[in-house]
Scaffold this active site. Structure first.
Site, PDB file in Angstrom:
ATOM      1  N   ARG A   1       0.937  -1.281  -0.077  1.00 60.98           N
ATOM      2  CA  ARG A   1       0.094  -0.060  -0.001  1.00 60.98           C
ATOM      3  C   ARG A   1       0.825   1.383  -0.028  1.00 60.98           C
ATOM      4  O   ARG A   1       0.294   2.191   0.407  1.00 60.98           O
ATOM      5  CB  ARG A   1      -0.978   0.068   1.340  1.00 60.98           C
ATOM      6  CG  ARG A   1      -2.075  -1.100   1.207  1.00 60.98           C
ATOM      7  CD  ARG A   1      -3.155  -0.666   0.492  1.00 60.98           C
ATOM      8  NE  ARG A   1      -4.285  -1.676   0.414  1.00 60.98           N
ATOM      9  CZ  ARG A   1      -5.316  -1.716   0.899  1.00 60.98           C
ATOM     10  NH1 ARG A   1      -5.692  -0.615   1.969  1.00 60.98           N
ATOM     11  NH2 ARG A   1      -6.285  -2.613   0.953  1.00 60.98           N
TER      12      ARG A   1
ATOM     13  N   ARG B   1      -3.766   6.569   1.088  1.00 61.18           N
ATOM     14  CA  ARG B   1      -4.202   7.774   1.747  1.00 61.18           C
ATOM     15  C   ARG B   1      -3.314   8.417   2.743  1.00 61.18           C
ATOM     16  O   ARG B   1      -3.431   9.443   2.956  1.00 61.18           O
ATOM     17  CB  ARG B   1      -5.515   7.249   2.432  1.00 61.18           C
ATOM     18  CG  ARG B   1      -6.690   6.915   1.672  1.00 61.18           C
ATOM     19  CD  ARG B   1      -7.847   6.238   2.322  1.00 61.18           C
ATOM     20  NE  ARG B   1      -7.319   5.050   2.672  1.00 61.18           N
ATOM     21  CZ  ARG B   1      -8.032   4.004   3.227  1.00 61.18           C
ATOM     22  NH1 ARG B   1      -9.242   4.391   3.538  1.00 61.18           N
ATOM     23  NH2 ARG B   1      -7.529   3.036   3.490  1.00 61.18           N
TER      24      ARG B   1
ATOM     25  N   ARG C   1      -7.490  11.335  -5.467  1.00 64.35           N
ATOM     26  CA  ARG C   1      -8.638  10.614  -5.019  1.00 64.35           C
ATOM     27  C   ARG C   1      -9.895  11.431  -4.785  1.00 64.35           C
ATOM     28  O   ARG C   1     -11.013  11.004  -5.236  1.00 64.35           O
ATOM     29  CB  ARG C   1      -8.461   9.820  -3.750  1.00 64.35           C
ATOM     30  CG  ARG C   1      -9.521   9.070  -3.131  1.00 64.35           C
ATOM     31  CD  ARG C   1      -9.796   7.890  -3.978  1.00 64.35           C
ATOM     32  NE  ARG C   1     -10.731   6.906  -3.085  1.00 64.35           N
ATOM     33  CZ  ARG C   1     -12.092   7.236  -3.251  1.00 64.35           C
ATOM     34  NH1 ARG C   1     -12.469   8.170  -4.233  1.00 64.35           N
ATOM     35  NH2 ARG C   1     -12.939   6.263  -2.791  1.00 64.35           N
TER      36      ARG C   1
ATOM     37  N   ASP D   1      -7.236  -3.121  -7.152  1.00 61.70           N
ATOM     38  CA  ASP D   1      -7.430  -3.614  -5.952  1.00 61.70           C
ATOM     39  C   ASP D   1      -7.837  -5.232  -6.444  1.00 61.70           C
ATOM     40  O   ASP D   1      -8.166  -5.483  -7.565  1.00 61.70           O
ATOM     41  CB  ASP D   1      -8.665  -3.042  -5.656  1.00 61.70           C
ATOM     42  CG  ASP D   1      -9.182  -3.568  -4.022  1.00 61.70           C
ATOM     43  OD1 ASP D   1      -8.178  -2.932  -3.121  1.00 61.70           O
ATOM     44  OD2 ASP D   1      -9.714  -4.460  -3.885  1.00 61.70           O
TER      45      ASP D   1
ATOM     46  N   TYR E   1     -14.302 -12.973   0.419  1.00 63.50           N
ATOM     47  CA  TYR E   1     -15.162 -11.615   0.369  1.00 63.50           C
ATOM     48  C   TYR E   1     -16.593 -12.003  -0.242  1.00 63.50           C
ATOM     49  O   TYR E   1     -17.652 -11.456   0.087  1.00 63.50           O
ATOM     50  CB  TYR E   1     -14.472 -10.641  -0.237  1.00 63.50           C
ATOM     51  CG  TYR E   1     -13.529  -9.994   0.330  1.00 63.50           C
ATOM     52  CD1 TYR E   1     -13.879  -8.852   1.066  1.00 63.50           C
ATOM     53  CD2 TYR E   1     -12.021 -10.242   0.083  1.00 63.50           C
ATOM     54  CE1 TYR E   1     -12.956  -8.255   1.861  1.00 63.50           C
ATOM     55  CE2 TYR E   1     -11.353  -9.677   0.895  1.00 63.50           C
ATOM     56  CZ  TYR E   1     -11.628  -8.563   1.850  1.00 63.50           C
ATOM     57  OH  TYR E   1     -10.664  -7.655   2.442  1.00 63.50           O
TER      58      TYR E   1
END
Ligand code: CP3
Length: 344
Positions: free
Chosen positions: A17, A21, A30, A67, A144
């Site tokens: 990552r 952010r 973003r 992703d 998921y």
């Protein structure tokens, strides 16, 4: 090159990552797109955010910005990212038919991701950083889907894995086929290394780990080695605990260690295993904390893995509130953390 089994001192480094952010320049990009998946499917912006951490820090690799959930999305499943809540997926159960893998429809959907890889490959052509492609591992994607989104312990996914083993295995097989295809396509577009994220490998007990985690990962490694033997594969079976050393037997170029596995223990296991290169495994929370403890831990990890080819990394993804200065500090400590240079 370390992924080909040679040591380097200090070890090469990149961070899970590393685009995200914690970087103000990521937050600025973003803010311009309505939802996270749109960012993944806009090559111009995905290239930009992939390269952002390389402009700030002396890293040795770029990882494609995308992703793991683009694979179920490309299989026609409803995947959404809800602000502040994480991923939501339409829940799949044994009463549903399996997702259909149609390679042409799949590739059409993922064309923007392939385009991003191709542009990154071009942008990095005359630079030293490696381009890493990736996919979610079949079990983690299945988890998921069976759960309908993220979960602390994936209890429903586990329950189905025990109660409806044929259904869950067929789902994992279908995802294995799609993930293998996806990684081959990324390689064709310029990915030089690929990584499989099995973030939820650790929620399963031993018999299910063997069937749903180790077996499919082994099949993907084998298929990639048959088709693209020059491309190193990194496995990240997070949470495997005492079964972690088994991941060293699957024929991958490297195994990434999570935050909890003791590096010295894994180094001992890797010394005589088919996979000798280890990646990891600094605690991302320590990168937030910073200071003397961070420096000491970087040195401890480097020393523990000193006898083997090592790629320095975190044991999981960077946390959004990580101060970027701490990343710079960590890289500075790492630069002088070695001490047994062999020039390899
Ligand atoms: O820099 C990089 O590492 C490349 C990009 C990347 C992302 N996700 C971007 C992302 C990679 C390699 C991933 C992998 C991923 N995605 C994993 C495996 C690694 C791991 O962390 O265990 C998993 C489980 C996911 C699923 C996922 N995506 C979750 C659970 C979330 C929400 C949680 C969160 O951190 O918000 C995402 C969203 C996501 N993927 C973000 C980023 C930068 C944040 C979304 C945003 O910017 O709004």
């Amino acid at each position: 090159m370390v992924l080909a089994g040679r040591r380097r001192d200090p070890p090469p480094v990149w961070l899970m990552r590393q685009a995200g952010r914690y970087l103000p320049e990521y937050r600025a990009v973003r803010a311009r797109v309505p939802d996270f998946l749109a960012l993944c499917y806009t090559p111009e912006l995905a290239v930009e955010v992939t390269l952002q951490p390389l402009r700030r820090f002396p890293l040795d690799a770029a990882i494609l910005f995308s992703d793991i959930l683009v694979v179920p999305h490309a299989l026609g499943l409803d995947v959404r990212f809800v602000e502040g809540e994480g991923p939501r997926v339409r829940r799949l159960g044994p009463e549903d038919s399996l997702p259909v893998f149609d390679p042409d429809a799949f590739d059409r959907h993922l064309q923007p991701v392939y385009e991003t890889v191709a542009r990154l490959s071009e942008a990095l052509r005359r630079r030293r950083e490696a381009l890493i492609g990736f996919a979610g591992a079949p079990w983690t994607l299945a988890a998921y889907l069976l759960e309908g989104g993220g979960s602390r312990d994936f209890a429903r996914a586990r329950e189905l894995a025990w109660a409806r083993p044929a259904f869950v295995e067929a789902l994992v097989d279908r995802l294995t086929e799609a993930v293998t295809h996806f990684l081959v396509r990324q390689i064709e577009h310029g990915a030089e290394v690929v990584k499989l994220f099995d973030s939820w490998a650790g929620v399963l007990p031993e018999p299910l780990v063997r069937r749903l985690v180790l077996a499919p990962l082994g099949r993907i490694v084998e298929a990639l080695r048959a088709r693209r033997p020059e491309v190193p594969v990194i496995l990240f079976p997070r949470g495997l605990s005492l079964l972690y050393p088994e991941a060293l037997q699957l024929g991958a170029a490297a195994v990434a260690l999570d935050t909890t596995v003791p590096p010295a223990t894994m180094a001992a296991a890797a010394a005589t295993a088919p996979t000798r290169t280890l990646q990891g495994n600094l605690d991302p929370a320590l990168l937030v904390a910073g200071g003397a403890a961070l420096a000491a831990e970087v040195r401890r990890i480097v020393r523990a893995l000193d006898d083997l080819p090592h790629v320095f990394n975190l044991g999981h993804g960077i946390l959004p509130h990580t101060p970027p200065e701490h990343v710079a500090h960590m890289l500075e400590v790492l630069r002088t953390a070695g001490g047994t240079a062999d020039g390899a």
